[in-house]
Design an enzyme around this catalytic site. Structure first.
Site, short mmCIF file in Angstrom:
data_model
loop_
_atom_site.label_atom_id
_atom_site.label_comp_id
_atom_site.label_asym_id
_atom_site.label_seq_id
_atom_site.Cartn_x
_atom_site.Cartn_y
_atom_site.Cartn_z
N LEU A 156 4.27 5.63 7.11
CA LEU A 156 5.34 5.09 7.55
C LEU A 156 5.22 3.51 7.47
CD1 LEU A 156 7.83 5.53 9.20
CD2 LEU A 156 6.59 4.85 11.34
N ALA A 179 0.02 4.17 2.55
CA ALA A 179 -0.54 4.12 4.11
C ALA A 179 0.48 4.52 4.90
CB ALA A 179 -0.24 2.53 4.11
N ARG A 226 -1.95 4.46 17.29
CA ARG A 226 -0.54 3.28 17.38
C ARG A 226 0.28 3.77 18.27
NH1 ARG A 226 -2.84 0.57 13.55
NH2 ARG A 226 -2.98 1.03 11.37
N GLU A 231 -1.74 7.74 13.57
CA GLU A 231 -0.77 7.68 14.56
C GLU A 231 -1.23 7.87 15.90
OE1 GLU A 231 -0.80 9.53 11.75
OE2 GLU A 231 1.43 9.88 11.05
N GLY A 278 5.38 12.65 12.67
CA GLY A 278 6.67 13.14 12.52
C GLY A 278 7.51 13.48 11.15
N ARG A 320 0.66 -1.25 -0.18
CA ARG A 320 -0.21 0.05 -0.07
C ARG A 320 0.80 1.40 0.08
NH1 ARG A 320 -2.20 -4.21 -1.16
NH2 ARG A 320 -3.89 -4.87 -0.18
N LEU A 356 5.53 0.44 8.90
CA LEU A 356 5.47 0.02 10.09
C LEU A 356 6.37 -1.01 10.46
CD1 LEU A 356 1.63 0.54 10.90
CD2 LEU A 356 3.46 1.97 11.65
N GLY A 392 1.84 9.06 7.30
CA GLY A 392 3.01 9.88 6.71
C GLY A 392 2.65 9.97 5.06
N GLU A 435 1.37 13.28 4.97
CA GLU A 435 2.37 14.26 5.37
C GLU A 435 3.25 14.50 4.03
OE1 GLU A 435 4.07 11.97 8.80
OE2 GLU A 435 3.84 13.98 9.76
C1 1HE Z 1 1.93 -2.09 5.53
C2 1HE Z 1 1.37 -0.71 5.88
C3 1HE Z 1 2.40 0.19 6.43
C4 1HE Z 1 -0.30 -2.02 4.79
N1 1HE Z 1 3.41 -0.45 6.99
N2 1HE Z 1 3.20 -2.42 6.04
N3 1HE Z 1 0.08 3.69 8.88
C5 1HE Z 1 -1.19 3.02 9.12
O1 1HE Z 1 -1.22 2.76 10.39
C6 1HE Z 1 -1.79 2.65 8.30
C7 1HE Z 1 -1.86 1.03 8.05
N4 1HE Z 1 -2.57 0.29 6.96
C8 1HE Z 1 -3.94 0.21 6.80
O2 1HE Z 1 -4.55 0.68 7.62
C9 1HE Z 1 -4.43 -0.53 5.82
O3 1HE Z 1 -3.21 -1.40 5.02
C10 1HE Z 1 -4.95 0.19 4.44
C11 1HE Z 1 -6.21 0.89 4.96
C12 1HE Z 1 -3.94 1.36 4.06
C13 1HE Z 1 -5.18 -0.70 3.53
O4 1HE Z 1 -5.97 -1.72 3.71
P1 1HE Z 1 -5.84 -3.12 2.68
O5 1HE Z 1 -7.11 -4.03 3.49
O6 1HE Z 1 -6.14 -2.70 1.17
O7 1HE Z 1 -4.47 -3.76 2.69
P2 1HE Z 1 -3.69 -4.60 4.16
O8 1HE Z 1 -4.31 -5.88 3.99
O9 1HE Z 1 -4.11 -4.14 5.36
O10 1HE Z 1 -2.37 -4.29 3.74
C14 1HE Z 1 -1.72 -5.05 2.64
C15 1HE Z 1 -0.43 -5.15 2.91
O11 1HE Z 1 0.25 -3.94 3.07
C16 1HE Z 1 -0.08 -5.97 4.27
O12 1HE Z 1 1.16 -6.78 4.28
P3 1HE Z 1 1.14 -8.36 3.99
O13 1HE Z 1 2.61 -8.70 3.74
O14 1HE Z 1 0.38 -8.87 5.10
O15 1HE Z 1 0.48 -8.63 2.53
C17 1HE Z 1 0.01 -4.93 5.21
O16 1HE Z 1 0.97 -5.26 6.41
C18 1HE Z 1 1.02 -3.79 4.34
N5 1HE Z 1 1.02 -2.56 4.99
N6 1HE Z 1 -0.01 -0.41 5.27
C19 1HE Z 1 3.92 -1.63 6.54
N7 1HE Z 1 1.90 1.61 7.12
C20 1HE Z 1 6.89 10.27 9.78
S1 1HE Z 1 6.14 9.42 10.98
C21 1HE Z 1 4.71 8.79 10.07
C22 1HE Z 1 3.84 7.79 11.07
C23 1HE Z 1 2.92 7.03 10.39
O17 1HE Z 1 2.75 7.13 9.01
S2 1HE Z 1 1.82 6.29 11.25
C24 1HE Z 1 0.76 5.63 10.25
C25 1HE Z 1 1.01 4.24 9.75
#
Ligand code: 1HE
Length: 262
Positions: free
Chosen positions: A69, A67, A140, A137, A145, A31, A71, A114, A117
């Site tokens: 950062l 999606a 979580r 964030e 950031g 994503r 994670l 992010g 951002e």
């Molecule tokens: C990821 C990430 C990620 C997906 N880092 N791997 N961001 C979040 O908290 C958002 C987290 N993601 C989600 O809520 C959902 O993935 C989505 C709503 C964006 C999309 O949902 P969906 O059903 O289409 O996909 P999925 O099944 O959740 O994810 C598909 C794959 O992408 C899956 O990996 P797989 O190996 O199991 O297939 C997920 O783990 C992976 N994936 N999002 C890593 N973010 C400078 S500081 C900034 C701080 C932040 O950005 S915190 C917010 C982080």
């Protein structure tokens, strides 16, 4: 023509469309989660964009813009490492916001954390109907950031960002547009075409006007009003005195220039 740019990791793709460079996040299976290598490469790209580019369209492969950062990389980091990690994001995104070219983001699906951002560092945002905005964030146990606490309130006000972070509220494309996150709200599948249309129009402006809008306007907005007005006069005088401005004004007076809205 594409070989003169910095080397890009597999998570980024560069294409050319006329005078627009189209830089695409290319990690749809995750994503378009943003890992460190991608952030660094984005910064390097905007520090040295291709010489032929007059505007950049920032888009994404797959249904989700980003999606946020990666994670998976958020392992044990001490406070000092965390600080410098955040500063790395700031440095990269400053190169977007204060670089040499106008940047138009095409937003689809998740524009979260992010990812929001990154989108907020662009100069214009085109959102397809599928786009949704969130700052997870808060859920979580993190804090933003990548510049959100400065750029997102500028777009939507601190009160809306507070709501998004405290409650996990997700804004739809329409809600994002009303809030101020979106300049152009388009149907699904039409975002890239709209952004390229805008990029072509922007590329047709004089370089000094685009520079003034990107570099002078944000500083004027943040300055004390009297200082801002002085900066405005200086910028106006510089732009007006350019050969290009004289040619454009003469063209209009002779019936050759574009009318407003054309
Ligand atoms: C990821 C990430 C990620 C997906 N880092 N791997 N961001 C979040 O908290 C958002 C987290 N993601 C989600 O809520 C959902 O993935 C989505 C709503 C964006 C999309 O949902 P969906 O059903 O289409 O996909 P999925 O099944 O959740 O994810 C598909 C794959 O992408 C899956 O990996 P797989 O190996 O199991 O297939 C997920 O783990 C992976 N994936 N999002 C890593 N973010 C400078 S500081 C900034 C701080 C932040 O950005 S915190 C917010 C982080």
């Amino acid at each position: 023509m594409l070989d003169e740019v910095v080397a890009l990791p597999a998570s980024l793709i560069l294409e050319r469309s006329g005078e627009a460079a189209v830089l695409m996040l290319n990690r749809p299976e995750k994503r378009n989660a943003l890992d460190d290598a991608t952030i660094v490469a984005i910064g390097e790209f905007f520090a040295r964009p291709p010489s032929w580019a007059r505007a950049v369209v920032l888009a994404a492969v797959g249904p989700h813009f980003s999606a946020g950062l990666d994670l998976g990389e958020l392992t044990e980091r001490d406070a000092v490492d965390g600080f410098f990690h955040s500063r790395m994001w700031h440095e990269a995104f400053a190169r977007i916001e204060s670089g040499t070219l106008p940047v138009i983001a095409v937003l689809t699906g998740a524009v979260v954390g992010g990812g929001l951002e990154l989108a907020a560092a662009a100069h214009l945002r085109v959102a397809e109907e599928s786009a949704f905005f969130a700052l997870p964030e808060g859920q979580r146990g993190l804090f933003v950031g990548g510049g959100a606490s400065v750029r997102v309130p500028r777009l939507v006000g601190a009160h809306r960002m507070t709501d998004m972070m405290l409650t996990g509220r997700v804004l739809t494309a329409d809600e994002g547009a009303v809030a101020g996150l979106v300049n152009y709200r388009v149907a699904n599948g039409e975002g890239l075409a709209k952004a390229l249309e805008l990029a072509t129009s922007i590329a047709g402006n004089s370089a000094i006007t685009n520079y003034a809008v990107i570099h002078a306007l944000p500083r004027i907005v943040q300055a004390a009003p009297e200082t801002g007005l002085l900066l405005e006069s200086l910028m106006a005088a510089v732009a007006q005195s350019s050969q290009e401005a004289k040619e454009r004004m003469n063209a209009f007076l002779n019936g050759h220039g574009r009318k407003v809205g054309e």
